[in-house]
Write a protein that holds these residues in place. Structure first.
Motif, mmCIF file in Angstrom:
data_model
loop_
_atom_site.group_PDB
_atom_site.id
_atom_site.type_symbol
_atom_site.label_atom_id
_atom_site.label_comp_id
_atom_site.label_asym_id
_atom_site.label_seq_id
_atom_site.Cartn_x
_atom_site.Cartn_y
_atom_site.Cartn_z
ATOM 1 N N UNK A 103 20.590 58.855 25.288
ATOM 2 C CA UNK A 103 20.433 59.417 23.947
ATOM 3 C C UNK A 103 19.071 59.079 23.349
ATOM 4 N N UNK A 104 18.445 57.991 23.812
ATOM 5 C CA UNK A 104 17.134 57.622 23.279
ATOM 6 C C UNK A 104 16.056 58.642 23.653
ATOM 7 N N UNK A 105 16.305 59.451 24.657
ATOM 8 C CA UNK A 105 15.320 60.442 25.074
ATOM 9 C C UNK A 105 15.359 61.703 24.216
ATOM 10 N N UNK A 106 16.352 61.803 23.325
ATOM 11 C CA UNK A 106 16.439 62.981 22.463
ATOM 12 C C UNK A 106 15.217 63.051 21.548
ATOM 13 N N UNK A 116 15.345 39.498 33.169
ATOM 14 C CA UNK A 116 15.607 40.446 34.249
ATOM 15 C C UNK A 116 14.387 41.317 34.546
ATOM 16 N N UNK A 117 13.206 40.784 34.294
ATOM 17 C CA UNK A 117 11.994 41.589 34.433
ATOM 18 C C UNK A 117 11.815 42.111 35.865
ATOM 19 N N UNK A 118 12.123 41.317 36.873
ATOM 20 C CA UNK A 118 11.919 41.750 38.254
ATOM 21 C C UNK A 118 12.800 42.950 38.577
ATOM 22 N N UNK A 119 14.053 42.871 38.204
ATOM 23 C CA UNK A 119 14.980 43.979 38.436
ATOM 24 C C UNK A 119 14.557 45.210 37.645
ATOM 25 N N UNK A 120 14.067 44.986 36.439
ATOM 26 C CA UNK A 120 13.622 46.082 35.581
ATOM 27 C C UNK A 120 12.430 46.811 36.211
ATOM 28 N N UNK A 121 11.472 46.030 36.731
ATOM 29 C CA UNK A 121 10.289 46.624 37.364
ATOM 30 C C UNK A 121 10.664 47.406 38.623
ATOM 31 N N UNK A 122 11.629 46.882 39.357
ATOM 32 C CA UNK A 122 12.094 47.561 40.569
ATOM 33 C C UNK A 122 12.676 48.935 40.238
ATOM 34 N N UNK A 123 13.471 48.992 39.159
ATOM 35 C CA UNK A 123 14.047 50.257 38.735
ATOM 36 C C UNK A 123 12.952 51.241 38.325
ATOM 37 N N UNK A 124 11.918 50.713 37.710
ATOM 38 C CA UNK A 124 10.844 51.580 37.245
ATOM 39 C C UNK A 124 10.101 52.239 38.391
ATOM 40 N N UNK A 125 10.151 51.644 39.580
ATOM 41 C CA UNK A 125 9.483 52.215 40.739
ATOM 42 C C UNK A 125 10.267 53.375 41.353
ATOM 43 N N UNK A 126 11.482 53.593 40.919
ATOM 44 C CA UNK A 126 12.319 54.635 41.530
ATOM 45 C C UNK A 126 11.877 56.047 41.157
ATOM 46 N N UNK A 127 11.140 56.174 40.080
ATOM 47 C CA UNK A 127 10.816 57.493 39.568
ATOM 48 C C UNK A 127 11.704 57.791 38.372
ATOM 49 N N UNK A 128 11.177 58.568 37.445
ATOM 50 C CA UNK A 128 11.886 58.785 36.185
ATOM 51 C C UNK A 128 13.250 59.427 36.395
ATOM 52 N N UNK A 129 13.315 60.465 37.245
ATOM 53 C CA UNK A 129 14.586 61.172 37.432
ATOM 54 C C UNK A 129 15.657 60.242 38.001
ATOM 55 N N UNK A 130 15.257 59.464 39.020
ATOM 56 C CA UNK A 130 16.224 58.528 39.599
ATOM 57 C C UNK A 130 16.588 57.427 38.606
ATOM 58 N N UNK A 131 15.596 57.008 37.809
ATOM 59 C CA UNK A 131 15.820 55.965 36.802
ATOM 60 C C UNK A 131 16.874 56.412 35.792
ATOM 61 N N UNK A 132 16.770 57.690 35.372
ATOM 62 C CA UNK A 132 17.703 58.197 34.372
ATOM 63 C C UNK A 132 19.135 58.266 34.900
ATOM 64 N N UNK A 133 19.261 58.445 36.203
ATOM 65 C CA UNK A 133 20.603 58.532 36.768
ATOM 66 C C UNK A 133 21.386 57.233 36.607
ATOM 67 N N UNK A 134 20.659 56.126 36.480
ATOM 68 C CA UNK A 134 21.312 54.822 36.344
ATOM 69 C C UNK A 134 21.603 54.453 34.891
ATOM 70 N N UNK A 135 21.161 55.304 33.963
ATOM 71 C CA UNK A 135 21.326 54.991 32.547
ATOM 72 C C UNK A 135 22.696 55.422 32.027
ATOM 73 N N UNK A 136 23.151 54.727 30.999
ATOM 74 C CA UNK A 136 24.405 55.109 30.344
ATOM 75 C C UNK A 136 24.135 56.265 29.388
ATOM 76 N N UNK A 137 25.203 56.882 28.908
ATOM 77 C CA UNK A 137 25.056 57.976 27.939
ATOM 78 C C UNK A 137 24.354 57.485 26.679
ATOM 79 N N UNK A 138 24.636 56.262 26.283
ATOM 80 C CA UNK A 138 24.006 55.693 25.093
ATOM 81 C C UNK A 138 22.505 55.531 25.303
ATOM 82 N N UNK A 139 22.106 55.114 26.495
ATOM 83 C CA UNK A 139 20.683 54.956 26.782
ATOM 84 C C UNK A 139 19.981 56.303 26.905
#
Length: 637
Positions: free
Chosen positions: A460-463, A435-458
């Motif tokens: 948690x890795x930013x702690x 899923x590298x293409x989809x992953x790279x596309x998400x990375x272009x959204x910007x960090x704040x927008x990227x985090x909005x798509x993450x689950x609570x479990x994901x």
């Protein structure tokens, strides 16, 4: 004249083969082909058994099949049982965490089916750190006994339907080729090779090549031809050939690996074929090489190699492959190798030579077994030697200890909890890389927008990760290369580094990586920043590491993470990594995880039950450490 069937030089060959096997398990990265020592045993068995049967055939002697088979079973079974019970009693007292699947492992071993049990249960001979069983090595004894069941029948059929022993030898050679072809067909590059390594069908060529050598190479005829042409100097041709063969086989023992396709696409077959020729030529009369191999101390050790084989794997597992307190004994291989040989000599003297007899358990060879009650009375008589009484108590203790170990052993899948989790995670890694293409596309959204798509479990890795490091990781294309420790942390790596490629495999070792990084580059999966975490499964040399770094490319930013695992090779691994990173002429950096781990008093709470892999807390702390380490070098430059 009756042909000689026992050659003392073969005992020395057995000892060298056994030494190669031991060194393979202790120094895999240096003696990478030492596992081929088992092939020497099998080829030698094929040669000797065929020579014996051929001699009897020519004399018109028909040896009872089942009588000979039972004799072989008795010779192997009792030492296996006693040494297994000693090992189980030790586990019961000191290593109870290894009492897993003991009943089925012991039963399959004593029934000489261990190899097929391991095949059907998915066990791996080449991931011994992940499968710390003291009975894994019984696969060879099982294969040997299966051959002893099959081979006399095969030999009889080959002699019945051929006109000469030479024709019989060609039939054996043909069967060997078919077996080697089957090995090549079933072997899958990149996958664990245990199926073809363990299989009676795919290893049949070993005994068949030994038999073919016995039938096709007639040293008496060869001796006459050389004598007619060269006189008394004829044996020098054979000696030069023997030296060349020994050199080739030694090279293969040092350089062939248990994972490279060449080994299974004819390499092992060629090794066995050359071993068969070597063994046959060592019977050449007047050979100086054969004479030197008759050196009595080596012959004496060679006669005890079966007992060395029974002892070496339990000692290796208990003191080298599982977490233990490091000291002069556990931290060095040579005291352990010496212990293997001492124990082998003692068990051989007790169980084979019967130097110390024990009522019920270890009676003299020609002594008829008496009634159990009368033998018990004999033990407690005043005139009975103290040593006999001590040995009797020892035998009773190991039988009770072994039975208790079997009784309390836990049934489980043939993997550790951590390994099972890592294997499951490895499947996710493969899906994520697709899923590298989809992953790279998400990375272009910007960090704040990227985090909005993450689950609570994901999320948690930013702690514990500062904002500037999170932004840096979010933008960094990076390739992570590692083993099961990295597999376990892969979800966190993909979350924090959305432009990452994670290439992590359970049981991976550095010395097997030749050519792999080139393959990654060709697939477009090698970024300009590469993070490497290898060393938990075994050591590697400086040359092997340098070749690996050269293959990545010294122009890239390479981060080497050292190891925290409690193993004898860890200090050597970490020193090798530190030396590679000390060169300031390239961009190779060391992330000193070992020191970070060792200096935290709570570090033990970061590990799972096996004392190696991380639990969720450990994964999080390791991710913080790695992210910070990369940021300190690249983020501030």
């Amino acid at each position: 004249m009756k042909k000689k069937l026992y050659y003392t030089q073969f005992d020395t060959i057995r000892f060298f083969a056994m030494l190669a096997i031991i060194l393979y398990h202790y120094l895999t990265h240096r003696v990478s082909g030492g596992f081929l020592g088992v092939d020497v045993f099998l080829v030698l068995s094929g040669f000797l058994v065929t020579s014996q049967m051929e001699a009897k055939y020519e004399q018109g002697i028909k040896e009872p099949y089942f009588k000979k088979l039972w004799s072989r079973i008795r010779k192997l079974w009792w030492p296996m049982l006693i040494i297994s019970l000693i090992g189980l009693t030790f586990l019961l007292l000191f290593r109870r965490q290894l009492l897993v699947n003991i009943g089925i492992n012991l039963a399959s071993s004593l029934l000489f089916m261990n190899n097929w049990h391991q095949i059907f249960s998915g066990s791996s001979y080449f991931a011994n750190m992940l499968h710390p069983s003291i009975m894994t090595h019984y696969w060879y004894v099982a294969v040997y006994m299966q051959f002893m069941v099959i081979w006399p029948i095969f030999y009889g059929l080959s002699r019945r339907f051929t006109k000469s022993k030479q024709q019989s030898g060609w039939v054996m050679l043909g069967a060997a080729v078919l077996s080697a072809i089957l090995m090549a067909v079933l072997f899958k590059p990149g996958a664990d090779p245990s199926r073809v390594y363990y299989g009676t069908d795919t290893r049949f060529f070993s005994i068949a090549l030994g038999g073919a050598a016995a039938q096709l190479i007639d040293v008496d005829v060869l001796n006459k031809k050389l004598s007619d042409k060269m006189g008394r100097w004829g044996h020098w041709v054979i000696d030069l050939l023997l030296v060349a063969l020994l050199g080739i086989l030694t090279w293969a023992t040092m350089h062939l690996t248990d994972s490279q396709p060449l080994t299974y696409y004819g390499g092992m077959f060629a090794f066995n074929a050359l071993s068969g020729i070597l063994i046959a030529l060592l019977t050449f009369p007047g050979s100086w090489v054969a004479y030197l191999l008759k050196f009595k101390p080596l012959r004496w050790l060679g006669q005890r190699t079966f007992h060395m084989y029974l002892w070496y794997y339990p000692i290796n597992v208990l003191f080298h492959m599982v977490p233990t307190s490091q000291n002069w004994f556990t931290g060095s291989i040579w005291p352990q190798i010496l212990l293997i040989m001492v124990l082998a000599c003692l068990s051989y003297a007790l169980l084979e030579e019967k130097r110390w007899t024990v009522p019920i358990f270890n009676q003299a060879r020609n002594e008829k077994p008496g009634h159990v009650v009368s033998q018990l009375k004999q033990v407690f008589k005043k005139q009975t030697p103290i040593l006999t009484k001590v040995l009797f108590v020892a035998f009773v203790s190991i039988f009770i200890g072994g039975a208790t170990a079997v009784a309390i052993s836990k049934p489980a899948e043939n993997v550790t909890v951590e390994e099972k989790a890592a294997a499951d995670q490895a499947k996710k890694i493969e899906e994520q890389n697709k899923k590298r293409a989809e992953q790279a596309k998400k990375a272009d959204q910007g960090l704040a927008a990227y985090k909005q798509d993450l689950t609570a479990e994901q999320l948690a890795y930013y702690e514990g990760i500062p904002a500037e490091q999170a932004r840096f990781a979010y933008q960094l294309p990076v390739t992570f290369v590692g083993d099961s420790l990295m597999v376990g942390a892969s979800d966190g790596l993909y979350t924090l580094f959305p432009n990452a490629i994670v290439d992590a495999v359970v049981g991976r070792q550095m010395y097997k990586m030749a050519g792999y990084m080139t393959s990654l580059a060709e697939q477009g999966m090698l970024a300009d920043t590469v993070v490497v975490d290898l060393g938990a499964n075994g050591g590697f040399t400086q040359d092997q590491l340098n070749a690996f770094l050269d293959e990545i490319g010294r122009d890239k930013n390479i981060f080497l993470i050292n190891s925290h695992v409690d193993r004898p090779w860890t200090a050597d691994v970490n020193a090798t990594l530190a030396k590679a990173a000390a060169d300031e002429s390239d961009s190779v950096y060391l992330l000193d995880w070992h020191s970070y781990f060792a200096n935290d008093e709570n570090a033990s709470s970061w590990l799972g039950t096996d004392g190696v892999h991380f639990n969720p807390e450990g994964d999080q702390i390791w991710l913080q450490f790695v992210t910070n380490g990369i940021y300190q070098i690249l983020g501030k430059s």
